[in-house]
Design an enzyme around this catalytic site. Structure first.
Site, PDB file in Angstrom:
ATOM      1  N   LYS A  45       0.834  -1.213   0.000  1.00  0.00           N
ATOM      2  CA  LYS A  45       0.000   0.000   0.000  1.00  0.00           C
ATOM      3  C   LYS A  45       0.863   1.255   0.000  1.00  0.00           C
ATOM      4  O   LYS A  45       0.352   2.366  -0.007  1.00  0.00           O
ATOM      5  CB  LYS A  45      -0.940   0.002   1.215  1.00  0.00           C
ATOM      6  CG  LYS A  45      -1.986  -1.082   1.153  1.00  0.00           C
ATOM      7  CD  LYS A  45      -2.859  -1.115   2.384  1.00  0.00           C
ATOM      8  CE  LYS A  45      -3.903  -0.066   2.425  1.00  0.00           C
ATOM      9  NZ  LYS A  45      -4.819  -0.234   3.578  1.00  0.00           N
ATOM     10  N   LYS A  47       2.548   2.777   2.221  1.00  0.00           N
ATOM     11  CA  LYS A  47       2.394   3.763   3.307  1.00  0.00           C
ATOM     12  C   LYS A  47       2.842   3.126   4.611  1.00  0.00           C
ATOM     13  O   LYS A  47       2.762   1.932   4.806  1.00  0.00           O
ATOM     14  CB  LYS A  47       0.962   4.288   3.402  1.00  0.00           C
ATOM     15  CG  LYS A  47      -0.153   3.305   3.698  1.00  0.00           C
ATOM     16  CD  LYS A  47      -1.481   4.096   3.742  1.00  0.00           C
ATOM     17  CE  LYS A  47      -2.697   3.272   3.977  1.00  0.00           C
ATOM     18  NZ  LYS A  47      -3.938   4.062   3.996  1.00  0.00           N
TER      19      LYS A  47
HETATM   20  N1  C2G Z   1     -12.698   6.468   5.491  1.00  0.00           N
HETATM   21  C1  C2G Z   1     -13.826   7.284   5.476  1.00  0.00           C
HETATM   22  N2  C2G Z   1     -13.697   8.613   5.657  1.00  0.00           N
HETATM   23  C2  C2G Z   1     -12.470   9.160   5.867  1.00  0.00           C
HETATM   24  C3  C2G Z   1     -11.321   8.350   5.895  1.00  0.00           C
HETATM   25  C4  C2G Z   1     -11.459   6.979   5.702  1.00  0.00           C
HETATM   26  O1  C2G Z   1     -14.952   6.790   5.284  1.00  0.00           O
HETATM   27  N3  C2G Z   1     -12.388  10.513   6.043  1.00  0.00           N
HETATM   28  C5  C2G Z   1     -12.874   5.030   5.276  1.00  0.00           C
HETATM   29  C6  C2G Z   1     -12.136   4.526   4.044  1.00  0.00           C
HETATM   30  O2  C2G Z   1     -12.905   4.740   2.863  1.00  0.00           O
HETATM   31  C7  C2G Z   1     -11.987   3.048   4.372  1.00  0.00           C
HETATM   32  C8  C2G Z   1     -11.820   3.040   5.911  1.00  0.00           C
HETATM   33  O3  C2G Z   1     -12.326   4.322   6.380  1.00  0.00           O
HETATM   34  O4  C2G Z   1     -13.173   2.355   4.030  1.00  0.00           O
HETATM   35  C9  C2G Z   1     -10.374   2.896   6.349  1.00  0.00           C
HETATM   36  O5  C2G Z   1      -9.632   3.944   5.739  1.00  0.00           O
HETATM   37  P1  C2G Z   1      -8.059   3.682   5.504  1.00  0.00           P
HETATM   38  O6  C2G Z   1      -7.436   3.273   6.753  1.00  0.00           O
HETATM   39  O7  C2G Z   1      -7.534   4.860   4.739  1.00  0.00           O
HETATM   40  O8  C2G Z   1      -8.096   2.393   4.566  1.00  0.00           O
HETATM   41  P2  C2G Z   1      -7.544   2.260   3.077  1.00  0.00           P
HETATM   42  O9  C2G Z   1      -6.149   2.748   3.002  1.00  0.00           O
HETATM   43  O10 C2G Z   1      -8.567   2.833   2.190  1.00  0.00           O
HETATM   44  O11 C2G Z   1      -7.452   0.653   2.940  1.00  0.00           O
HETATM   45  O12 C2G Z   1      -8.067  -3.534   0.909  1.00  0.00           O
HETATM   46  C10 C2G Z   1      -8.681  -2.313   1.246  1.00  0.00           C
HETATM   47  C11 C2G Z   1      -7.715  -1.385   1.893  1.00  0.00           C
HETATM   48  O13 C2G Z   1      -7.065  -2.000   2.988  1.00  0.00           O
HETATM   49  C12 C2G Z   1      -8.421  -0.120   2.354  1.00  0.00           C
END
Ligand code: C2G
Length: 158
Positions: A45, A47
């Site tokens: 990813k 990050k």
């Molecule tokens: N999210 C949200 N609103 C935000 C930030 C995040 O609704 N302001 C949601 C994202 O869309 C995701 C969840 O919270 O559904 C987790 O966000 P992240 O930790 O950024 O996850 P991500 O990097 O999108 O990883 O295989 C799928 C990935 O692991 C998703």
């Protein structure tokens, strides 16, 4: 019992994450979170999270909407997870819209993309904190310069 699954890194847990988890839980009775491991974050990813997997897991397990936290180690595991855990609904933020439709065609699981909470993100939190730190150091430097000048002037006047 209707079982829901979602995935993410959930670093620096914030109210956007909570909104997602709270809404995801409304699609069933049991919510599973596939939590990205530190290795998956780094290698696939691209990050690095501030909190380790164990700390992020501890935080998620304290949330009333979350029933089970499992490691997310790769992109491909979802189709096996939905079968292994007998999942009815896959939920994730709409920044992923369309990316996981295959889960429905291949396993029949309902796929739901939820609107993200627009104004908050882990990336923005990190950027704001970095800027804050820079501003504080700049103020300290300016104050230090002022003190040095005052000391110099003291000698000149004397
Ligand atoms: N999210 C949200 N609103 C935000 C930030 C995040 O609704 N302001 C949601 C994202 O869309 C995701 C969840 O919270 O559904 C987790 O966000 P992240 O930790 O950024 O996850 P991500 O990097 O999108 O990883 O295989 C799928 C990935 O692991 C998703």
């Amino acid at each position: 019992m209707k079982r829901v699954i979602t995935y993410g890194t959930f670093d620096l847990l914030h109210y956007g994450h909570i909104n997602l988890l709270q809404t995801a839980k409304q699609y069933g009775d049991y919510l599973i979170v596939g939590l990205s491991t530190d290795e998956f974050n780094l290698l696939q990813k691209n990050k690095t999270s501030y909190f380790s997997y164990e700390k992020r897991k501890q935080l998620l397990e304290a949330i009333r909407y979350v029933d089970l936290v499992i490691p997310e180690e790769n992109w491909e595991q979802k189709i096996n997870d939905v079968k292994k855990y007998n999942v009815d609904t896959f939920v994730i933020g709409d920044d992923w819209t369309g990316k996981f439709d295959y889960l429905n065609t291949e396993s029949g699981v309902e796929v739901v993309y939820l609107p993200r909470t627009p104004e908050v993100s882990t990336t923005q939190i990190k950027a704001d904190l970095t800027m804050l730190k820079k501003n504080i150091w700049a103020k300290i430097f300016r104050m230090d310069e002022k003190i040095k000048w005052k000391n110099k002037l003291k000698f000149v006047v004397l």
